[in-house]
Write an enzyme that holds these catalytic residues in place. Structure first.
Site, PDB file in Angstrom:
ATOM      1  N   HIS B  63       0.823  -1.200   0.000  1.00 59.49           N
ATOM      2  CA  HIS B  63       0.000   0.000   0.000  1.00 59.49           C
ATOM      3  C   HIS B  63       0.864   1.260   0.000  1.00 59.49           C
ATOM      4  CE1 HIS B  63      -3.837   2.067   1.168  1.00 59.49           C
ATOM      5  NE2 HIS B  63      -2.963   2.975   1.549  1.00 59.49           N
ATOM      6  N   HIS B 111     -10.734   2.384  -1.592  1.00 61.16           N
ATOM      7  CA  HIS B 111     -10.794   2.084  -0.165  1.00 61.16           C
ATOM      8  C   HIS B 111     -11.473   0.724  -0.013  1.00 61.16           C
ATOM      9  CE1 HIS B 111     -10.848   3.928   4.067  1.00 61.16           C
ATOM     10  NE2 HIS B 111      -9.630   3.954   3.616  1.00 61.16           N
TER      11      HIS B 111
END
Lengths: 262, 765
Positions: B63, B111
């Site tokens: 990430h 998300h």
């Protein structure tokens, strides 16, 4: 023209203040943001203004009940000032969350002038947040709005709320406000006929979209004229029209202030 | 040697114990990465602290460091900019010039993983995070958009995860409650359903903001001895290990599942926006960055590194939500509504006054220092002291990948049954084509009073869909921005390259059809497990498509993100390169909408297609497999972009709508729905392919436009070499008749389609 000053009240969660500000600004008067903290600390006073506008939003998040916290803080910090303000027939107007706040403060519909809380704006009948375009009929001769809007006019105005269903504490209140001409706007269809959902987006009794006090200078309504100020904010065929709902609405307020030398 | 607290012995550990340590501390680092860490501390001659190990786990997660994608992003996206591009792929959001005084700021981000386990909070904080990305550039957010992807198992009640129905309800609820409360209109986006998202829903949140050019704020400290201020919400235990959680394949019983999702609070965010913008416009902020994935660990490190400084931060000065938080938890917490500001000493008082006046908490947590290290102090003890270079030097992988062959496979096709009405009704009411009212009406799309083209258009309460959505952005002018976002998953799943091109072509046409000029692109790329060569191949194909397309169309790719490991029970999601595109319109009075306006006007088809059905909604509805997706002629689209836009600004076209999901017939019907005006259509001349292909094919660069008969010659002339065919005219009645090669296919009341279209999602949300 002497400078007309309008207070636009806000606290955390108020979020329609920018469009209200530009609507007034656009019509040549002087809007000013007033934060609840500035009233509480006496840094600003409402006495210096000719009009007060309480915009929409989710004051304090509306986690308790829409408008309740803002209403309590206003009562605590500025109750006497606000009472004086309305007694002098100055305009005090709230849209959406502003309407919820005025009704929490007991200023609407206030049939006996004692500012007792007698109505709520309850959760929409659909149970959902409703963002849509509505039509509202200007159904009386309100002293402020009739300066620019003809009685019986059908106006297009956007709504966006989850708690907008007008309900009164007891059934007599509805009769009273009808008798007193306190219903300012009612939801209709595009032709001006009273209609069920979705024309009445929240299921309000008698299709009530906006109310005033007995004197007509305190007005609360769920629709957002400030979001329909530009003709291109309008929906459907009304985009090709000449004048927007917002311009009619805000110009009426200014005209009232001018003609009553407030 | 420096003595440090809470050290963890790793320099003597063998490989097996290293991996065990990574697991027990929730670091999600693999064995090679752990070995690299161990060797580094051997070189330093000391053991790491718990804070240091946790910080490395954050910094080296997929990430944060993009270890699987960096190589390809650099190869395909470097230098995709235009003369109007101010910041491309540098800070938290892209920045484009709007006019000589103003710039617009844009970003879209996934998300996904939080939304899968806690859909309400995950989606809400997705919106919150993207707002902060825009805000930290010094811009006022003016519009939010979101692209959602859900599974199709609406009736299933699986035991190991939330039901799809619950996920849909709560993702929509999260976006609604956050966006509406913070008072930024949710104006645009997309909702897509595909069985491949079952168990792995995707939530992409995007935002657009406006800033004065001279007020754009960079994400870096302005030099040494600046003061670092943490402003906004408090730091809590919510959102710990969020980035690590999002960087691995999900297993049931994962202990990070619940605490990895942050909690949002829009009523802290709303005044935070005011305070930050006020301080920024007074030029009191040297640099700022929002706290997203990786928390302070990531933001403070990146800000100091970008400003060529080191940093010294006192973790005990950070205001926490609860007592007893450990130093490492404070350092990596991903709690929401926080911004890190770097300010000069002399501006500190004034900044604090502004934030106090908005009731927003601030704390001075440290300062930038000379040198290259990030040093953390907790109760007078040093708990971390590492070079920023090492923290951010995550590994870069060139994993094996396998790309697909291009082209549509030829295969036997069922005989035409002439069940046109039935098929059209099925397509128009299918979840990927039908009306989005049930979802989008829950979002406030008119707040701020600048929405010009809303998600719906036509007669109020009886509208049809818009293409691009238009927001007026500058008070003193009439300039507007046009927004669109989405991805044609039915196409990308069968052909990642051509499906991605088709997605981009649709975005361009959405903007053109509203009267705008396409100006910039952001991608949020969701894919499955990159350790699977086929998935990495899809990713590379998509990147190549975006790069090829944007070069040809002269469009910059200014920001983006990558989300891997979207995988449920071993099944990877379809390739989902979600595209956000922004266009400019010089005067909002020139924008047009999709609904037919005037009976008697001509209906024309602009642009061409091969009329392949592979990858269409129709093929799915008849249960036929698709192989490959039609190649799009991007040169033609470039010409369409220039010439159609000219026709619109010359008022030759009064309404326009692109051909996409559901094919030509769905486009025409949606145009009929807005004012409930019928149409008479003849498909004979648009192509010599079969009737079903003409009705339902989704490829190519086609736009349906409404033109007054007086202007048709001017239009054809202005379109030049672009193919244009007259298909019929707008009727003064509510019926639609469609014929092909002299055969009347049907003649029907448009309400019989509209009612189905309006109710398509009723059983889902």
């Amino acid at each position: 023209m002497e400078d007309i000053k309008i207070a636009i009240l806000r606290m955390e969660g108020t979020n329609n203040e920018e469009e209200v500000y530009s609507a007034f600004k656009n019509l040549g008067v002087s809007p000013e943001f007033v934060h609840i903290k500035e009233l509480e600390s006496k840094k600003k006073s409402l006495e210096n203004f000719q009009g007060i506008f309480i915009p929409g939003g989710f004051s304090a998040g509306d986690y308790v009940r829409a408008g309740v916290i803002f209403a309590q803080r206003l009562i605590k910090s500025s109750w006497n000032e606000i009472r004086r303000f309305t007694e002098e027939k100055k305009p005090l107007i709230g849209t959406c969350n502003g309407f919820q706040i005025l009704s929490e403060m007991g200023l609407l519909p206030d049939i006996n002038g004692k500012a007792e809380k007698s109505m709520v704006l309850s959760v929409n009948k659909s149970g959902k947040f409703e963002c849509r375009t509505t039509y509202i009929k200007f159904s009386n001769k309100n002293p402020i709005l009739s300066n620019g809007i003809n009685t019986g006019s059908i106006l297009q105005a956007p709504v966006a709320h989850k708690e907008g269903q007008v309900m009164f504490k007891d059934p007599n209140i509805l009769d009273e406000i009808i008798q007193n001409n306190q219903i300012v706007f009612q939801y209709t269809d595009a032709q001006g006929k009273f209609g069920e959902y979705p024309w009445n987006p929240n299921g309000s009794i008698n299709g009530i979209a906006g109310l005033s006090n007995r004197e007509g200078n305190v007005i609360g309504m769920m629709p957002h004229p400030e979001r329909a100020f530009d003709i291109f904010n309008m929906s459907g065929r009304e985009r090709e029209g000449k004048i927007s709902t917002g311009k009619l609405f805000f110009a009426s307020i200014i005209e009232y202030i001018k003609s009553h030398a407030i | 040697m420096v003595k440090m607290k809470n050290t963890i012995l790793i320099t003597d550990l063998n490989n097996e114990s290293l991996l065990e340590l990574s697991h027990s501390m929730g670091l999600s680092l693999n064995i090679e990465e752990m070995i690299r860490l161990r060797n580094y501390f051997r070189y330093l001659g000391r053991e790491p602290t718990d804070v240091e190990l946790q910080a490395m786990g954050q910094a080296w997660s997929e990430h944060c460091c993009y270890k699987s994608s960096k190589l390809y992003l650099k190869r395909y996206f470097e230098n995709l900019k235009t003369e109007n591009t101010i910041l491309q792929m540098e800070d938290d959001a892209g920045v484009m010039g709007l006019d000589q005084d103003y710039a617009y700021v844009l970003k879209m981000e996934t998300h996904n993983h939080p939304s899968a386990v806690e859909p309400y909070g995950g989606a809400a904080t997705g919106v919150g995070g993207i707002l902060r990305d825009i805000l930290c550039m010094g811009a006022q957010p003016v519009a939010v958009l979101d692209s959602l992807y859900f599974g199709t198992d609406f009736e299933d009640k699986p035991e190991d995860r939330l039901t799809t129905r619950f996920v849909i309800e709560n993702v929509v609820g999260g976006i609604r409650d956050y966006g509406n409360r913070v008072g930024i209109p949710t104006v645009s986006g997309s909702v897509n359903f595909h069985e491949g998202f079952t168990g792995s829903p995707l939530v992409n949140a995007g935002c657009l903001g406006i800033a004065r050019r001279d007020e754009i704020c960079r994400s870096r400290v302005g030099g040494i001895d600046e003061i670092l201020i943490l402003a906004g919400g408090r730091t809590g235990r919510d959102g710990i290990h969020g980035v690590n959680f999002a960087s691995r394949v999900q297993e049931s019983g994962d202990k990070d599942r619940n605490r990895a999702v942050q909690l949002g609070n829009p009523i802290i965010k709303e005044p935070l926006i005011h305070a930050v913008l006020e301080a920024n416009s007074k030029k009191l902020i040297s640099g700022m960055k929002d706290l997203g994935g990786g928390g302070l660990s990531s933001s403070a490190g990146e800000m100091c590194l970008a400003g060529n400084c080191g940093g010294e931060i006192h973790l005990d000065r950070i205001i926490t939500k609860e007592k007893g938080m450990k130093p490492w938890e404070i350092w990596i917490s991903e709690s929401q509504e926080r911004m890190l500001l770097s300010v000069k000493k002399e501006n500190l008082k004034e900044i604090q006054d502004i934030f106090n006046s908005w009731d927003v908490e601030t704390s001075v947590i440290g300062n930038s220092v000379s040198g290259k290290n990030m040093k953390l102090i907790y109760e007078d003890e040093i708990v971390m002291d590492l070079p920023l270079q090492f923290l951010t030097s995550g590994p870069i992988y060139a994993r094996p990948f396998k790309t697909r062959k291009e082209g549509v496979k030829i295969y036997p096709f069922p005989v035409e049954k002439e069940d046109y009405l039935e098929r059209i009704k099925e397509v128009i009411s299918s979840p990927n084509v039908c009306a989005r009212f049930n979802i989008v009406r829950q979002y406030d799309h008119t707040v701020r009073g600048n929405t010009i083209v809303k998600p719906f258009t036509g007669t109020p309460n009886s509208e049809t869909h818009s293409d691009g959505n238009v927001i007026k952005v500058i008070d003193e002018g009439r300039k507007g921005l046009v927004l669109t976002a989405g991805c044609n998953v039915n196409a990308t799943v069968v052909d990642a390259y051509n499906g991605t091109i088709n997605t981009l072509s649709e975005a361009v046409r959405n903007i053109i059809c509203s009267g705008g000029k396409p100006d910039s692109v952001v991608d949020s790329l969701s894919f499955g497990n990159p350790e699977n060569p086929a998935v990495l191949g899809q990713f590379v194909d998509s990147l190549k498509a975006i790069s090829d397309f944007c070069k040809e169309m002269h469009l910059p790719v200014v920001a983006g993100n990558v989300s891997f490991y979207n995988n449920y029970r071993g099944t990877d999601i379809p390739p989902s390169p979600n595209i956000m595109m922004v266009g400019i319109i010089d005067d909002v009075k020139d924008c047009i909408t999709t609904e037919f306006k005037t009976p008697g006007n001509l209906i024309v088809l602009i642009g061409s297609s091969n009329y392949d059905l592979s990858g269409s909604v129709y093929m799915k509805s008849i249960g036929y497999p698709s192989h490959g997706f039609e190649k799009t002629n991007v040169q033609e689209l470039r010409l369409i972009k220039e010439n159609v836009q000219k026709c619109i600004s010359n008022k030759l076209i009064v309404s326009a709508h692109d051909v996409s999901s559901g094919g030509l017939i769905s486009t025409i019907l949606e145009m009929c729905f807005g004012y409930e005006l019928g149409a008479s259509i003849d498909l004979s001349y648009i192509s010599n392919s079969r009737t079903y292909n003409k009705l339902f094919a989704e490829g190519g660069n086609r736009i349906v436009a409404e033109v007054s008969p007086d202007n048709i010659q001017k239009l054809t002339k202005m379109l030049g070499d672009i193919r244009v065919e007259i298909m019929g005219k707008v009727l003064d009645s509510r019926t639609i008749d469609v014929s092909d090669s002299g055969r009347l296919l049907f003649n029907e009341d448009i309400l019989s389609f509209k009612t189905l279209w309006e109710k398509g999602l009723d059983n889902i949300i």
